[in-house]
Design an enzyme around this catalytic site. Sequence first.
Site, mmCIF file in Angstrom:
data_model
loop_
_atom_site.group_PDB
_atom_site.id
_atom_site.type_symbol
_atom_site.label_atom_id
_atom_site.label_comp_id
_atom_site.label_asym_id
_atom_site.label_seq_id
_atom_site.Cartn_x
_atom_site.Cartn_y
_atom_site.Cartn_z
ATOM 1 N N ASP A 523 0.866 -1.168 0.000
ATOM 2 C CA ASP A 523 0.000 0.000 0.000
ATOM 3 C C ASP A 523 0.914 1.232 0.000
ATOM 4 O O ASP A 523 2.118 1.111 0.234
ATOM 5 C CB ASP A 523 -0.887 -0.039 1.250
ATOM 6 C CG ASP A 523 -1.816 1.154 1.316
ATOM 7 O OD1 ASP A 523 -2.355 1.535 0.271
ATOM 8 O OD2 ASP A 523 -1.992 1.700 2.418
ATOM 9 N N ASP A 723 -1.074 -1.250 6.439
ATOM 10 C CA ASP A 723 -1.200 -0.838 7.843
ATOM 11 C C ASP A 723 -2.600 -0.370 8.214
ATOM 12 O O ASP A 723 -2.846 -0.006 9.358
ATOM 13 C CB ASP A 723 -0.208 0.284 8.160
ATOM 14 C CG ASP A 723 -0.622 1.615 7.537
ATOM 15 O OD1 ASP A 723 -1.307 1.584 6.501
ATOM 16 O OD2 ASP A 723 -0.268 2.664 8.090
ATOM 17 N N ASP A 727 -6.701 -2.497 4.436
ATOM 18 C CA ASP A 727 -5.733 -3.466 3.929
ATOM 19 C C ASP A 727 -5.987 -4.874 4.469
ATOM 20 O O ASP A 727 -5.399 -5.839 3.987
ATOM 21 C CB ASP A 727 -4.304 -3.055 4.321
ATOM 22 C CG ASP A 727 -3.887 -1.746 3.676
ATOM 23 O OD1 ASP A 727 -4.280 -1.511 2.526
ATOM 24 O OD2 ASP A 727 -3.184 -0.960 4.334
#
Length: 838
Positions: A523, A723, A727
């Site tokens: 990400d 995080d 996700d």
Amino acid sequence: MFGLEVIDLCQLLLSRRTISYLAEETRIMAIDPICKMTVDEATARSAERDGQTFFFCSEHCRVKFLDEGLPVKTQHHQHDHTHCEAAQNTQKAVAGKYICPMCEGVASEVPDNCPKCGMALELAKPTIGGRKTIYTCPMHPEIEQETPGSCPKCGMDLEAKYLEADEEDDSELRSMTQRFWVGVALSVPVFLLAMLPMVSVPIDVWVGRSVDVWLQLILSTPVVLWAGWPFFVRGFRSIVTWNLNMFTLIATGVAAAYLYSLIAVLLPGLLPDELQVDGYAEVYFEAAAVIVTLVLLGQVLELRARRRTGSAIRELLSLAPPTARVVRDGDEVEVVLDEVRSGDVLRVRPGEKIPVDGRVTDGNSSVDESMITGESLPVQKQVGDEIIGGTVNQTGSFLMEAEKVGEDTVLSQIVGMVADAQRSRAPIQKIADTVSGYFVPAVIVIAIVTFIVWAVLRPKEPALAWALVNAVAVLIIACPCTLGLATPISIMVGVGRGAQEGVLIKDAEVLETLEKIDTIVVDKTGTLTQGRPKLTECIAVDSDTEDELLRMAGSLEQQSEHPLARAIVEGAQARNLALPAPHDFDSITGGGVRGSIDGTKVLIGNRPLLEDNGVNNVSALNERAVGLQQQGRTVMFVAVDGVFVGLIAVSDPLKDSTPEAVKALHGLGLRIIMLTGDNEHTARTVAEQLGIDEFEAGVSPEDKHERIKALKAGGRKVAMAGDGINDAPALAAADVGVAMGTGTDIAIESSGVTLVKGDLRGIVKAVTLSRHTMRNIRQNLFFAFIYNALGVPIAAGVLYPIFGLLLNPMIAAAAMSFSSVSVIGNALRLRTIRLSAA
């Protein structure tokens, strides 16, 4: 006078007994519906169902009652009462500060005498986070019990599942060490008495043959029957339970050598004449004694190595202070850490470690959080700020409210994760388990065949004596301890090494899977970037309404936990704008947020979101938006009552370590893909800046999940690093999920690896650690298989017809012991590896 004193004493005792009896009689008792134990309603746990209250001896029974949801009268479980009583006793002991050293379950908040036995109560020894001690086998982690003992499968002594920070139970090591040195002292003279005549030193002639064998018997008996007694106990248990293991072979081999020699000395007439020379039969006391001593040496070295593998956990445990200063009724009272409860107010002084997780309620200070974040600079803490147990207060004194204590603290969760991972089993362990399952019975068969062949074919006289010696040598050299240790010892050391570097591995299967990873999906926000974005631009369609635009956006984003939302709120607060509470707040996953501010409908998100909701004139600031995105800004569009009113730009700078981490991951041969919900211009800028192989922008959490599945379907082994809450699905779908320790609890729970310091370089360390550990395991298994493949035939005597080579049982025992030591030594090399790309 003396008689009166006795009468007074008796009356006192009688009155105390009567009071105690009456107190017992007035207690209201109930029956636990699960285990049928009698419990005191005043202290028992309770639960409601159908308007009725039920009482339980332990949380175990209460949860079972609630989970099953069955009518009480249908509860007919065969339940282990010992477990319930132990849970109840533990609960009572933890609740009280002082306990009786003789009577279980007796506890008190104040020092007193035990009401059962009269002994003075002692201060209870704190446990790790209030956790009850469970004992498990280091080689068979599925074996668990509440009391120490031996593993029913392999015979090894069970060890505490969770280590103590201040104390280490090395009773087994002390016992084995003592037995070893006694064995050395007595085995050496036995060895010399037996071996010196073979090198032309006729000591048997000097002292006389009869005295010689009797000396060997007297000296070797304590070695075999006392020093080697644990091996016989474990060997016997392995036969009774039919879990044949290394101690089966050791006990059988030593017993055969010793009993044969004992008969040769005490009842020589029972032996055939061919086994006797000059009226005396050969004895093998030296083999039995030296075998026991050498196996003890291997056990001592192994126990020392196992103790070293716990050093990583002890280092983590040492971060927590042993005591805390609780503020009660205006006074500060120092208590052991286990007595701190959620809601307690604690005083933390300069230089002290913060005892538990909580929030500052009074005062301010700077706190060294390097143990969690890896950042060397202290973090300023004020009223309302969160603080983590184990971090170090530096400058000021402050009060804090305890929120998470015991097992709930971040530090305890880290310790628990490491401990569980060290005892988990990697899939490669199935190879060793399968082989071991057939190996011991096969060795026993080979030993029997060896005895028969040597006794029948008679290649060397006396045939029966040599048949026994070679059969014993087969039993001793084939001990599968090397095979059993090959995988667990490497896992324990590897996981501990990772913990020292801030890389927490959830279990051994994750460690094995990491080695095969060829693709890393990341990400952007909080993974590649700092995750602490700042407001950079606020551009309104009407320049006169810029503050109003920011006020509306900041008010709505107060309800969002996204890092970009925090940046907008902080930007509005920096301008001293009044932020009213929003109504009808709704978070649109992967798109933005909507709600009402003072009766006005506000929508914030990306451009497609506004267009899908029918917002007009979204393209009014299109050139400005594209320009900001090309600079790496994240741009959010704002609409009020269905009309586009402006855009807000936020910048989230890259972490300083990210370029180095990306380069190192490429050095490991990994392909890096960035999936982000941000716009394509921003994503492209970041990807080009870092040299990322592939990127996709505007990706929703569902799209991330599907993209991970597509990569896996295409034959890729995928690790996903993220995080945020969004996700979590992708982390769970990946072969290995990697969570930043600075992220959300949901992301961490969904992952197999947690990077405590939130640094992408941790992935480099995790992959490197995995490759080194799996290479180490394969080396250990290779050594174990080769050792047994070569050792057993040589011990059986297959080389004797060609080279005249036989393997003395003592040499076999030495080879067996040092093979285990070599495997342990190889595993301990993992403690010194450099966890970075080559």
